[in-house]
Design a protein around this motif. Structure first.
Motif, short mmCIF file in Angstrom:
data_model
loop_
_atom_site.label_atom_id
_atom_site.label_comp_id
_atom_site.label_asym_id
_atom_site.label_seq_id
_atom_site.Cartn_x
_atom_site.Cartn_y
_atom_site.Cartn_z
N PHE A 170 -0.87 1.26 3.18
CA PHE A 170 0.20 1.17 1.54
C PHE A 170 0.33 2.16 0.95
O PHE A 170 1.68 2.21 0.20
CB PHE A 170 -0.28 -0.46 0.91
N ARG A 171 -1.20 2.44 0.33
CA ARG A 171 -0.98 3.41 -0.92
C ARG A 171 -0.53 4.14 -0.89
O ARG A 171 -0.45 5.11 -2.00
CB ARG A 171 -1.40 2.05 -2.11
N ILE A 231 -4.81 -6.12 9.14
CA ILE A 231 -4.03 -6.75 10.32
C ILE A 231 -3.84 -6.11 11.92
O ILE A 231 -2.94 -6.89 12.38
CB ILE A 231 -2.71 -7.71 9.53
N ASP A 232 -4.51 -5.50 11.90
CA ASP A 232 -3.51 -4.77 13.27
C ASP A 232 -4.58 -4.98 14.68
O ASP A 232 -4.19 -4.60 15.70
CB ASP A 232 -3.56 -3.18 12.74
N HIS A 270 -7.03 -10.75 5.70
CA HIS A 270 -6.11 -11.18 5.40
C HIS A 270 -5.09 -11.83 6.50
O HIS A 270 -3.68 -11.65 6.27
CB HIS A 270 -5.36 -9.99 4.48
N THR A 303 -10.55 1.83 1.82
CA THR A 303 -9.47 0.75 0.66
C THR A 303 -9.57 1.25 -0.39
O THR A 303 -9.84 1.67 -0.88
CB THR A 303 -9.77 -0.45 1.16
N SER A 304 -8.15 0.78 -1.39
CA SER A 304 -8.09 0.81 -2.47
C SER A 304 -8.76 0.40 -3.51
O SER A 304 -8.73 0.33 -4.90
CB SER A 304 -6.61 1.39 -3.10
N GLU A 359 -10.23 8.71 -2.49
CA GLU A 359 -10.54 9.07 -3.31
C GLU A 359 -11.59 7.70 -3.81
O GLU A 359 -12.30 6.73 -3.26
CB GLU A 359 -9.40 8.57 -3.87
P1 CNA Z 1 -3.98 0.75 0.82
O1 CNA Z 1 -4.26 -0.03 -0.92
O2 CNA Z 1 -3.48 1.86 0.81
O3 CNA Z 1 -5.99 1.68 0.36
C1 CNA Z 1 -5.81 2.74 1.18
C2 CNA Z 1 -7.18 3.46 0.76
O4 CNA Z 1 -7.43 4.18 1.58
C3 CNA Z 1 -6.71 4.22 -0.04
O5 CNA Z 1 -7.27 4.58 -1.16
C4 CNA Z 1 -7.21 6.20 0.64
O6 CNA Z 1 -7.22 6.65 0.19
C5 CNA Z 1 -7.99 5.21 1.52
N1 CNA Z 1 -7.50 6.57 3.12
C6 CNA Z 1 -6.34 6.67 3.78
N2 CNA Z 1 -6.13 7.04 4.59
C7 CNA Z 1 -8.21 6.94 5.41
C8 CNA Z 1 -8.91 8.22 5.71
N3 CNA Z 1 -8.30 8.91 7.68
N4 CNA Z 1 -10.12 8.27 5.64
C9 CNA Z 1 -10.91 7.53 4.41
N5 CNA Z 1 -9.40 6.72 3.48
C10 CNA Z 1 -8.23 6.68 3.68
O7 CNA Z 1 -4.41 -0.28 1.94
P2 CNA Z 1 -5.60 -1.69 0.94
O8 CNA Z 1 -5.68 -2.17 2.69
O9 CNA Z 1 -6.44 -0.91 0.05
O10 CNA Z 1 -4.63 -3.07 0.82
C11 CNA Z 1 -5.10 -3.89 0.97
C12 CNA Z 1 -3.73 -4.50 1.90
C13 CNA Z 1 -3.15 -3.24 3.34
C14 CNA Z 1 -3.96 -5.50 3.20
O11 CNA Z 1 -3.46 -6.48 2.49
C15 CNA Z 1 -3.55 -5.39 4.56
O12 CNA Z 1 -3.32 -5.92 4.62
C16 CNA Z 1 -2.59 -3.90 4.04
N6 CNA Z 1 -2.47 -3.32 5.22
C17 CNA Z 1 -3.06 -3.25 6.67
C18 CNA Z 1 -2.47 -2.40 7.86
C19 CNA Z 1 -3.20 -2.61 9.04
O13 CNA Z 1 -3.37 -3.55 8.88
N7 CNA Z 1 -3.33 -1.48 9.00
C20 CNA Z 1 -1.58 -1.21 7.07
C21 CNA Z 1 -1.00 -0.94 5.99
C22 CNA Z 1 -1.29 -2.21 4.71
#
Ligand code: CNA
Length: 278
Positions: free
Chosen positions: A47-48, A120-121, A138, A210-211, A236
């Protein structure tokens, strides 16, 4: 704030000390908390993350604000953005990552207690992590229902709709069909609430990718004992990591850090074997 006190359980707040702890008899129950960062190397944007994250690439969906794509009231008015996103994220298109195989390896080594995931993947399942070890906090794309009458909807028909980016409607009341993914403001699955008390049994908590901004999930990090070492593997520093004496922060790409961890544990062969199976 970073706690400057000496660690009480670990030798030091670094990777070799985490390895030594995992190898010790004190470490029996490992809990995991995962976020979208675990799947970015599979090609699924998080997401972020600036520039590559979904939120910075959603302009084309014409949303009032990025989070609207996961808001139930917005979905009720306009389900198109969500279906567009679902089409892009739909399970089956992506291969699990090294980090997902590491989770399965923890299970095979009888160390994994529970893997809490926000994703959710369904890549944890695809990597072969046993179902009973996974809490999809989720929800997932595995099932779906009508947002009005709550009637479940057929899996194959849903798959076909998402494939064609066509909006599925309820056979009986014509309400929109939504996968059982938790939207903002919706309650979490009951399995989540049942699993949370187990965190008190944790000997080690590992938080990856995760953030830690979405609650209540993010608050799980505070539910393990003070004596339970917490390891963050992320790009981070997030949450309150660093505030406890046995917090370890390993910054970087999770696949690389997990590989280093496995090399030090002499698990690299096992890890590669599991990843090749995916
Ligand atoms: P987020 O808020 O996008 O945070 C992602 C975190 O991961 C950040 O802190 C990044 O710096 C870190 N990051 C990114 N790539 C890497 C890497 N290669 N190695 C280490 N760290 C990395 O996502 P969160 O999961 O914290 O947010 C929660 C939401 C996102 C949930 O409700 C999910 O359902 C939702 N989500 C899920 C997916 C999926 O299922 N793959 C994709 C996008 C969002």
């Amino acid at each position: 704030p970073i706690n400057q006190g000496n660690p009480k359980v670990l030798k030091a707040r670094d990777l070799p000390s985490v390895v030594q702890y995992i190898e010790s008899s004190a470490c029996e129950n490992v809990m995991l908390m995962l976020g979208a960062g675990v799947s970015t190397s599979a090609g699924i944007p998080d997401f972020r993350s600036p520039e590559t994250g979904l939120y910075s690439n959603l302009q084309r969906l014409n949303l009032p604000h990025p989070e609207a794509v996961f808001e139930i009231n917005f979905f009720r008015r306009n389900p198109v953005p969500f279906y567009t996103l679902a089409h892009e994220l739909y399970p089956g298109k992506f291969r699990p990552t090294i980090t997902h195989s590491f989770i399965r390896l923890l299970a095979e080594k009888k160390l994994l207690h529970t893997c809490f995931t926000q994703n959710i993947d369904t890549l944890e399942r695809r990597a072969g992590v046993p179902d009973e070890k996974i809490i999809e906090a989720h929800g997932s794309f595995a099932t779906q229902r009508c947002i009005d009458c709550q009637r479940p909807y057929d899996d194959a028909k849903m798959k076909d709709h998402i494939k064609r980016k066509a909006i599925a409607k309820c056979d009986s009341c014509q309400g929109f069909i939504k996968p059982d993914i938790v939207f903002f403001g919706e309650g979490l699955p009951s399995a989540f609430a049942r699993a949370v008390p187990n965190l008190r049994k944790a000997d080690l908590l590992i938080v990856i990718g995760t953030s830690l901004t979405v609650h209540p999930f993010a608050s799980l990090t505070g539910m393990v004992d003070e004596s339970c070492p917490r390891v963050l593997i992320n790009m981070e520093r997030v949450g309150d990591f660093g505030s406890r004496t046995d917090d370890v922060i390993l910054l970087g790409k999770c696949d690389e850090i997990v590989l280093e961890l496995c090399q030090s544990l002499d698990w690299e062969k096992d890890l590669n074997r599991l990843w090749e199976l995916t």
